[in-house]
Design a protein around this motif. Structure first.
Motif, PDB file in Angstrom:
ATOM      1  N   SER A   3       0.831  -1.201   0.000  1.00  0.00           N
ATOM      2  CA  SER A   3       0.000   0.000   0.000  1.00  0.00           C
ATOM      3  C   SER A   3       0.870   1.256   0.000  1.00  0.00           C
ATOM      4  O   SER A   3       0.618   2.203  -0.743  1.00  0.00           O
ATOM      5  N   ILE A   4       1.900   1.278   0.833  1.00  0.00           N
ATOM      6  CA  ILE A   4       2.809   2.429   0.890  1.00  0.00           C
ATOM      7  C   ILE A   4       3.527   2.597  -0.449  1.00  0.00           C
ATOM      8  O   ILE A   4       3.686   3.711  -0.959  1.00  0.00           O
ATOM      9  N   GLN A  29       4.364   5.624  -5.497  1.00  0.00           N
ATOM     10  CA  GLN A  29       4.436   5.592  -6.957  1.00  0.00           C
ATOM     11  C   GLN A  29       3.420   6.547  -7.579  1.00  0.00           C
ATOM     12  O   GLN A  29       3.689   7.168  -8.599  1.00  0.00           O
ATOM     13  N   ARG A  30       2.246   6.675  -6.980  1.00  0.00           N
ATOM     14  CA  ARG A  30       1.226   7.617  -7.484  1.00  0.00           C
ATOM     15  C   ARG A  30       1.695   9.054  -7.297  1.00  0.00           C
ATOM     16  O   ARG A  30       1.440   9.912  -8.138  1.00  0.00           O
ATOM     17  N   GLU A  31       2.350   9.334  -6.182  1.00  0.00           N
ATOM     18  CA  GLU A  31       2.820  10.705  -5.919  1.00  0.00           C
ATOM     19  C   GLU A  31       3.933  11.107  -6.866  1.00  0.00           C
ATOM     20  O   GLU A  31       4.069  12.275  -7.187  1.00  0.00           O
ATOM     21  N   LYS A  32       4.738  10.172  -7.316  1.00  0.00           N
ATOM     22  CA  LYS A  32       5.849  10.486  -8.226  1.00  0.00           C
ATOM     23  C   LYS A  32       5.325  10.840  -9.615  1.00  0.00           C
ATOM     24  O   LYS A  32       5.996  11.563 -10.349  1.00  0.00           O
TER      25      LYS A  32
END
Length: 70
Positions: A60-61, A66-69
């Motif tokens: 999950s982390i 990966q979404r934030e990048k």
């Protein structure tokens, strides 16, 4: 009539008592071995649950980072 034969009843009784004691000792050892195996099984199960939770949390982390990048 046949003559009376002297039998070693004391030896028979002692052998029986020793057999009962040996069975009691073996039974006790078997119980302790089974308790040990049960404890090992419980610890393996708890470890598997902990590893699964860790994997899910880390996945999950990882997905969030990966979404934030992007």
């Amino acid at each position: 009539m046949q003559p009376l034969v002297a039998r070693p009843w004391g030896t028979y009784l002692a052998g029986g008592c020793l057999a009962v004691i040996a069975l009691a000792v073996l039974g006790t050892v078997a119980v302790f071995v089974m308790l040990g195996l049960a404890a090992v099984a419980v610890s393996v199960a708890l470890t598997a649950v902990a590893v699964t939770i860790c994997t899910l949390v880390l996945r999950s982390i990882w997905r969030e980072t990966q979404r934030e990048k992007k």
